[in-house]
Design a protein around this motif. Structure first.
Motif, PDB file in Angstrom:
ATOM      1  N   ASN A  33       0.815  -1.210   0.000  1.00 35.40           N
ATOM      2  CA  ASN A  33       0.000   0.000   0.000  1.00 35.40           C
ATOM      3  C   ASN A  33       0.855   1.270   0.000  1.00 35.40           C
ATOM      4  O   ASN A  33       0.339   2.374   0.018  1.00 35.40           O
ATOM      5  N   GLY A  61      -7.633  -0.188  -2.454  1.00 34.48           N
ATOM      6  CA  GLY A  61      -8.672  -0.162  -1.433  1.00 34.48           C
ATOM      7  C   GLY A  61      -8.301  -1.123  -0.317  1.00 34.48           C
ATOM      8  O   GLY A  61      -7.604  -2.100  -0.548  1.00 34.48           O
ATOM      9  N   VAL A  62      -8.761  -0.811   0.891  1.00 35.83           N
ATOM     10  CA  VAL A  62      -8.391  -1.651   2.027  1.00 35.83           C
ATOM     11  C   VAL A  62      -9.632  -2.005   2.845  1.00 35.83           C
ATOM     12  O   VAL A  62     -10.512  -1.173   3.045  1.00 35.83           O
ATOM     13  N   PHE A  64     -10.249  -3.767   6.642  1.00 38.75           N
ATOM     14  CA  PHE A  64      -9.486  -4.195   7.807  1.00 38.75           C
ATOM     15  C   PHE A  64     -10.229  -5.282   8.570  1.00 38.75           C
ATOM     16  O   PHE A  64     -11.354  -5.634   8.252  1.00 38.75           O
ATOM     17  N   ARG A  68     -13.670  -0.095  11.144  1.00 37.72           N
ATOM     18  CA  ARG A  68     -13.015   1.225  11.125  1.00 37.72           C
ATOM     19  C   ARG A  68     -13.830   2.262  10.367  1.00 37.72           C
ATOM     20  O   ARG A  68     -13.333   2.926   9.459  1.00 37.72           O
ATOM     21  N   PRO A  82     -13.402   8.234   1.098  1.00 34.86           N
ATOM     22  CA  PRO A  82     -12.219   8.143   0.233  1.00 34.86           C
ATOM     23  C   PRO A  82     -12.450   8.726  -1.158  1.00 34.86           C
ATOM     24  O   PRO A  82     -11.500   9.128  -1.814  1.00 34.86           O
ATOM     25  N   ARG A 129     -16.812   0.657   1.073  1.00 37.08           N
ATOM     26  CA  ARG A 129     -15.874   1.773   1.061  1.00 37.08           C
ATOM     27  C   ARG A 129     -14.609   1.410   0.302  1.00 37.08           C
ATOM     28  O   ARG A 129     -14.080   2.195  -0.480  1.00 37.08           O
ATOM     29  N   GLY A 130     -14.121   0.177   0.535  1.00 40.55           N
ATOM     30  CA  GLY A 130     -12.919  -0.260  -0.155  1.00 40.55           C
ATOM     31  C   GLY A 130     -13.122  -0.384  -1.656  1.00 40.55           C
ATOM     32  O   GLY A 130     -12.225  -0.115  -2.437  1.00 40.55           O
TER      33      GLY A 130
END
Lengths: 245, 124
Positions: A33, A61-62, A64, A68, A82, A129-130
């Motif tokens: 990343n 994209g991440v 976790f 989060r 993002p 979101r990712g």
């Protein structure tokens, strides 16, 4: 910490990395990343070499282990966060947020605050979101390991569906053998200290898969046997302590 | 205002670092991390500090008026107290209380409620 890890990930594949805890998986993800630099060797995503300085060339994209999410923002604004950072135009961002929320099955929940959703739903928001930044590579860092088994199982199933629908390249880090076998097109078993490839297995079972597939079980058994042998070898010359004792 | 500073310090210490890491993983700019991830987490502590500071400020102002000034609630309290006129003393006290309650319920409470609306309340 990581040594002799030489892997090429094909575009659109779902590669999972399975390793004992503390084998540098998080470090690996950080390096991919562009948050940590490699001391030697090279990481390239889509032809661009990744380093702390050049990180903006590729989109990553991440997801976790924990969701989060920002509890003070609605689900929609969380997925949007993002996108704002990437200066995506307003209406395009709105469209994308809705599209990916629909994809993870939360189209109706855009105006909810995250704390009112269950853990599984929060993790879906995190996945949306990712994906919403439409990344060249999606990094998933044990995203289902904090969920209860029933929820995790459902999410894994959906995860493969979503992955197939979007065609993203996914790098999935886990320590759950069954999960890795079920999800991925190819899995990598790595050793701890130094982190080296121990096994590289292609999983040629067509999607959509069912968790009870015998072929998956066979692979799982084989990997588990090998994994335990590897762990024992790593823990020195102690007499073999069988798993489950 | 050491109490306010200490409260803010506690607030900064309580920041959820995993959210900051999330911001870094998505390559947020430094200013975005500060604005979108740090400041909102400090706001509840800021509010508590503000409320405390406001209460303290009123108290000090009243005492100062009582001792050294020739107008204001504190002065009126001292003046009527000196004349043994309890009706006036109580009237001024009551008015003072009402003003403070108004500030609390018309300004502070709604602001706080609005800023922390994302927290699930006890009822649901």
């Amino acid at each position: 910490m990581i040594d002799g890890l030489n892997v090429a990930v094909e575009r659109g594949s779902l590669l999972s990395i399975l390793g004992p805890s503390g084998c540098g998986k998080s470090t690996l993800l950080n390096m991919i990343n562009g948050l940590d630099d490699v001391t030697s060797g090279r990481i390239a995503v889509g032809g661009h070499t990744v380093s702390v300085r050049s990180r903006s060339a590729v989109r990553i994209g991440v997801v976790f282990q924990e969701p989060r999410l920002l509890p003070w923002r609605t689900v929609r604004d969380n997925v949007r966060l993002p996108l704002d950072e990437l200066d995506v135009p307003r209406d395009e961002a709105d469209r994308r947020v809705q599209r990916y929320l629909d994809l993870v099955g939360l189209g109706e929940f855009g105006d909810y605050y995250p704390l009112r959703l269950s853990g599984g739903m929060q993790q879906r928001v995190a996945l949306a979101r990712g994906l919403a930044i439409e990344p060249d590579l999606l990094l998933a860092d044990e995203p289902f390991s904090a969920l209860d088994e029933i929820t995790a199982r459902k999410l894994r199933q959906e995860f493969t569906d979503i992955w197939r629908a979007t065609g993203r390249t996914v790098l999935f880090v886990t320590h759950n053998i069954r999960e890795a076998v079920f999800l991925s097109t190819r899995m990598l078993v790595v050793t701890a200290r130094p982190c080296t490839t121990h096994m590289d297995i292609a999983i040629d079972v067509p999607y959509p898969r069912v968790p009870e597939d015998d072929r998956l079980f066979e692979i799982e058994k084989q990997v588990t046997r090998d994994f335990i042998r590897m762990e024992e070898a790593a823990s020195g010359d102690r007499p073999a302590e069988r798993a489950g004792v | 205002m050491p109490a306010v500073a200490i409260n803010m310090w506690q607030g900064v210490k309580a920041i959820d670092l995993s959210l900051i890491r999330m911001g870094r993983a998505f390559h947020f700019s430094r200013s975005s991390i500060l604005r979108k991830l740090v400041v909102p987490q400090v706001i509840p502590f800021l509010l508590a500090a503000l409320r405390y500071a406001l209460g303290l400020a009123w108290k000090i102002a009243t005492v100062v008026e009582l001792i050294g000034l020739s107008s204001g609630v504190g002065y009126q309290l001292g003046y009527w107290f000196g004349l043994f006129n309890m009706t006036q003393v109580l009237a001024w006290t009551l008015m003072f209380t009402i003003v403070l309650l108004l500030i609390e319920f018309v300004i502070l409470k709604p602001t706080e409620h609005w800023l922390t609306r994302w927290r699930p309340s006890m009822q649901n």
